[in-house]
Scaffold this motif. Structure first.
Motif, PDB file in Angstrom:
ATOM      1  N   GLU A  98     -14.788 -40.171 -27.506  1.00  0.00           N
ATOM      2  CA  GLU A  98     -15.506 -40.651 -26.342  1.00  0.00           C
ATOM      3  C   GLU A  98     -14.803 -41.876 -25.789  1.00  0.00           C
ATOM      4  OE1 GLU A  98     -18.871 -43.579 -28.028  1.00  0.00           O
ATOM      5  OE2 GLU A  98     -19.101 -41.500 -28.591  1.00  0.00           O
ATOM      6  N   PRO A  99     -14.988 -42.188 -24.504  1.00  0.00           N
ATOM      7  CA  PRO A  99     -14.369 -43.379 -23.926  1.00  0.00           C
ATOM      8  C   PRO A  99     -14.876 -44.623 -24.643  1.00  0.00           C
ATOM      9  CG  PRO A  99     -15.221 -41.920 -22.224  1.00  0.00           C
ATOM     10  CD  PRO A  99     -15.727 -41.408 -23.532  1.00  0.00           C
ATOM     11  N   HIS A 137     -25.843 -37.788 -12.735  1.00  0.00           N
ATOM     12  CA  HIS A 137     -24.770 -38.669 -12.265  1.00  0.00           C
ATOM     13  C   HIS A 137     -24.998 -40.102 -12.755  1.00  0.00           C
ATOM     14  CE1 HIS A 137     -21.673 -40.344  -9.688  1.00  0.00           C
ATOM     15  NE2 HIS A 137     -22.558 -41.182  -9.176  1.00  0.00           N
ATOM     16  N   ARG A 138     -26.224 -40.575 -12.655  1.00  0.00           N
ATOM     17  CA  ARG A 138     -26.541 -41.941 -13.084  1.00  0.00           C
ATOM     18  C   ARG A 138     -26.422 -42.093 -14.601  1.00  0.00           C
ATOM     19  NH1 ARG A 138     -31.853 -42.848  -9.203  1.00  0.00           N
ATOM     20  NH2 ARG A 138     -30.700 -43.266  -7.268  1.00  0.00           N
ATOM     21  N   ILE A 139     -26.831 -41.044 -15.332  1.00  0.00           N
ATOM     22  CA  ILE A 139     -26.719 -41.075 -16.790  1.00  0.00           C
ATOM     23  C   ILE A 139     -25.262 -41.220 -17.213  1.00  0.00           C
ATOM     24  CG2 ILE A 139     -26.928 -39.647 -18.879  1.00  0.00           C
ATOM     25  CD1 ILE A 139     -29.519 -38.492 -17.596  1.00  0.00           C
ATOM     26  N   LEU A 140     -24.386 -40.423 -16.604  1.00  0.00           N
ATOM     27  CA  LEU A 140     -22.965 -40.479 -16.951  1.00  0.00           C
ATOM     28  C   LEU A 140     -22.385 -41.852 -16.622  1.00  0.00           C
ATOM     29  CD1 LEU A 140     -21.662 -36.971 -15.778  1.00  0.00           C
ATOM     30  CD2 LEU A 140     -22.566 -37.645 -17.994  1.00  0.00           C
ATOM     31  N   GLN A 141     -22.803 -42.407 -15.470  1.00  0.00           N
ATOM     32  CA  GLN A 141     -22.314 -43.734 -15.090  1.00  0.00           C
ATOM     33  C   GLN A 141     -22.765 -44.794 -16.083  1.00  0.00           C
ATOM     34  OE1 GLN A 141     -23.664 -44.278 -10.966  1.00  0.00           O
ATOM     35  NE2 GLN A 141     -21.522 -44.217 -10.320  1.00  0.00           N
ATOM     36  N   LYS A 142     -24.041 -44.785 -16.411  1.00  0.00           N
ATOM     37  CA  LYS A 142     -24.586 -45.810 -17.298  1.00  0.00           C
ATOM     38  C   LYS A 142     -24.018 -45.701 -18.714  1.00  0.00           C
ATOM     39  CE  LYS A 142     -29.003 -46.556 -14.923  1.00  0.00           C
ATOM     40  NZ  LYS A 142     -30.490 -46.514 -15.050  1.00  0.00           N
ATOM     41  N   ASP A 152     -17.578 -39.094 -19.123  1.00  0.00           N
ATOM     42  CA  ASP A 152     -17.084 -38.257 -18.037  1.00  0.00           C
ATOM     43  C   ASP A 152     -17.850 -36.954 -17.858  1.00  0.00           C
ATOM     44  OD1 ASP A 152     -15.011 -40.066 -17.442  1.00  0.00           O
ATOM     45  OD2 ASP A 152     -13.777 -39.234 -19.050  1.00  0.00           O
ATOM     46  N   ASP A 153     -18.516 -36.471 -18.908  1.00  0.00           N
ATOM     47  CA  ASP A 153     -19.186 -35.189 -18.775  1.00  0.00           C
ATOM     48  C   ASP A 153     -20.409 -35.116 -19.679  1.00  0.00           C
ATOM     49  OD1 ASP A 153     -18.374 -34.381 -21.429  1.00  0.00           O
ATOM     50  OD2 ASP A 153     -16.419 -33.859 -20.616  1.00  0.00           O
ATOM     51  N   ARG A 154     -21.117 -33.994 -19.579  1.00  0.00           N
ATOM     52  CA  ARG A 154     -22.380 -33.825 -20.296  1.00  0.00           C
ATOM     53  C   ARG A 154     -22.214 -33.820 -21.804  1.00  0.00           C
ATOM     54  NH1 ARG A 154     -26.280 -30.128 -16.985  1.00  0.00           N
ATOM     55  NH2 ARG A 154     -25.704 -30.655 -14.860  1.00  0.00           N
ATOM     56  N   GLN A 162     -19.995 -35.339 -23.657  1.00  0.00           N
ATOM     57  CA  GLN A 162     -19.803 -36.701 -24.140  1.00  0.00           C
ATOM     58  C   GLN A 162     -21.113 -37.475 -24.095  1.00  0.00           C
ATOM     59  OE1 GLN A 162     -16.663 -38.332 -21.744  1.00  0.00           O
ATOM     60  NE2 GLN A 162     -15.049 -37.312 -22.902  1.00  0.00           N
ATOM     61  N   ALA A 163     -21.910 -37.237 -23.048  1.00  0.00           N
ATOM     62  CA  ALA A 163     -23.199 -37.920 -22.932  1.00  0.00           C
ATOM     63  C   ALA A 163     -24.125 -37.527 -24.088  1.00  0.00           C
ATOM     64  CB  ALA A 163     -23.859 -37.586 -21.596  1.00  0.00           C
ATOM     65  N   VAL A 164     -24.172 -36.232 -24.388  1.00  0.00           N
ATOM     66  CA  VAL A 164     -25.026 -35.759 -25.479  1.00  0.00           C
ATOM     67  C   VAL A 164     -24.512 -36.274 -26.813  1.00  0.00           C
ATOM     68  CG1 VAL A 164     -25.808 -33.718 -26.731  1.00  0.00           C
ATOM     69  CG2 VAL A 164     -25.813 -33.719 -24.230  1.00  0.00           C
ATOM     70  N   ALA A 165     -23.200 -36.265 -26.998  1.00  0.00           N
ATOM     71  CA  ALA A 165     -22.621 -36.765 -28.248  1.00  0.00           C
ATOM     72  C   ALA A 165     -23.001 -38.224 -28.466  1.00  0.00           C
ATOM     73  CB  ALA A 165     -21.100 -36.616 -28.213  1.00  0.00           C
ATOM     74  N   LEU A 166     -22.860 -39.019 -27.420  1.00  0.00           N
ATOM     75  CA  LEU A 166     -23.186 -40.440 -27.525  1.00  0.00           C
ATOM     76  C   LEU A 166     -24.685 -40.646 -27.726  1.00  0.00           C
ATOM     77  CD1 LEU A 166     -21.905 -43.247 -27.408  1.00  0.00           C
ATOM     78  CD2 LEU A 166     -22.266 -43.235 -24.936  1.00  0.00           C
ATOM     79  N   ALA A 167     -25.489 -39.842 -27.048  1.00  0.00           N
ATOM     80  CA  ALA A 167     -26.943 -39.953 -27.163  1.00  0.00           C
ATOM     81  C   ALA A 167     -27.403 -39.612 -28.581  1.00  0.00           C
ATOM     82  CB  ALA A 167     -27.622 -39.030 -26.157  1.00  0.00           C
ATOM     83  N   LEU A 168     -26.816 -38.578 -29.169  1.00  0.00           N
ATOM     84  CA  LEU A 168     -27.165 -38.213 -30.535  1.00  0.00           C
ATOM     85  C   LEU A 168     -26.759 -39.312 -31.511  1.00  0.00           C
ATOM     86  CD1 LEU A 168     -26.128 -34.453 -30.454  1.00  0.00           C
ATOM     87  CD2 LEU A 168     -28.427 -35.308 -30.904  1.00  0.00           C
ATOM     88  N   ARG A 169     -25.600 -39.888 -31.265  1.00  0.00           N
ATOM     89  CA  ARG A 169     -25.128 -40.926 -32.164  1.00  0.00           C
ATOM     90  C   ARG A 169     -26.016 -42.164 -32.122  1.00  0.00           C
ATOM     91  NH1 ARG A 169     -20.051 -40.785 -30.547  1.00  0.00           N
ATOM     92  NH2 ARG A 169     -19.466 -39.205 -32.039  1.00  0.00           N
ATOM     93  N   HIS A 170     -26.575 -42.450 -30.943  1.00  0.00           N
ATOM     94  CA  HIS A 170     -27.440 -43.620 -30.787  1.00  0.00           C
ATOM     95  C   HIS A 170     -28.914 -43.259 -30.897  1.00  0.00           C
ATOM     96  CE1 HIS A 170     -24.489 -46.755 -29.644  1.00  0.00           C
ATOM     97  NE2 HIS A 170     -23.774 -45.727 -29.242  1.00  0.00           N
TER      98      HIS A 170
END
Length: 229
Positions: free
Chosen positions: A153-154, A204-209, A213-215, A217-225
């Motif tokens: 992830e970034p 779009h706002r979720i990815l920005q916050k 870059d994509d869904r 990565q967002a889910v991966a980060l969300a699961l980790r946190h």
């Protein structure tokens, strides 16, 4: 059918040891104005060699094939063709296949009994760069991967990163939960009783916050946190 026939066609390669499967998939794809079948492979080794020659945009890759499995072929192909999008194709919704597929670099997972319109949508979305692990099994598999081998992830500045995560609104968290289930925008809209346009805005706002870059990565980060279950 394609929305704009003047665009370059999506070049699709099929890899499956069953001739009838390749013929069936090929027929559906060939009648689309925005995509074409550029090659077919009957085993994993042939898939590797053919992909190297054809450089397809998208590959529909069967899991169980002679000589070399679809997972191994996916891994080898992406070493030299990282821009190619590979969709794992299998008969069974089995978590191990999804885990191995994600780790190998596949961008999606499709059951062979999916209807033709779903298949075509997955090809188009994969070509556009979306990650398409949308079954319940896939969601569990992604969570399992995060426990043992985190998805890349970034890496923004740590202070800003955590601050932005805390800024997600209650509705954005609801949308993020739906993303973790693998739902499409139209499904999320139906589930949350909001318009599809509103869903797109929230995504779009979720990815920005979250600084991703994509869904996926967002889910991966969300699961980790632990933002989603």
């Amino acid at each position: 059918m394609a929305e704009n026939s003047s665009k370059r066609k999506i070049r699709v390669m099929l890899a499956d040891d069953q001739t009838m499967i390749r013929q069936g998939l090929g027929y559906v794809i060939q009648v689309q104005s925005d995509m074409e079948v550029v090659g077919e492979a009957a085993d994993g080794q042939e898939a590797i060699e053919l992909a190297g020659k054809l450089c397809p945009d998208v590959i529909l890759m069967d899991v169980q094939m002679p000589k070399c499995s679809g997972i191994e072929a996916t891994r080898e192909i992406l070493k030299t063709l990282p821009q190619t999008k590979i969709l794992i194709l299998t008969t069974f919704d089995v978590q191990n296949y999804v885990v191995d597929g994600i780790r190998a670099g596949a961008v999606g997972y499709m059951l062979k009994d999916a209807d033709s319109q779903e298949m075509l949508e997955l090809i188009r979305r994969a070509y556009q760069g979306e990650a398409l692990f949308h079954t319940a099994t896939a969601a569990k598999a992604l969570a399992e991967i995060l426990k043992t081998q985190p998805v890349a992830e970034p890496q923004p500045a740590p202070a800003e990163h955590h601050f932005l995560l805390d800024e997600l609104t209650e509705r954005e968290l609801e949308v993020l939960q739906q993303l973790s289930y693998g739902y499409r925008n139209d499904q999320i809209a139906q589930n949350l009783f909001i318009s599809e346009g509103t869903v797109k805005t929230h995504v779009h706002r979720i990815l920005q916050k979250m600084g991703v870059d994509d869904r996926t990565q967002a889910v991966a980060l969300a699961l980790r946190h632990k933002l989603v279950k």
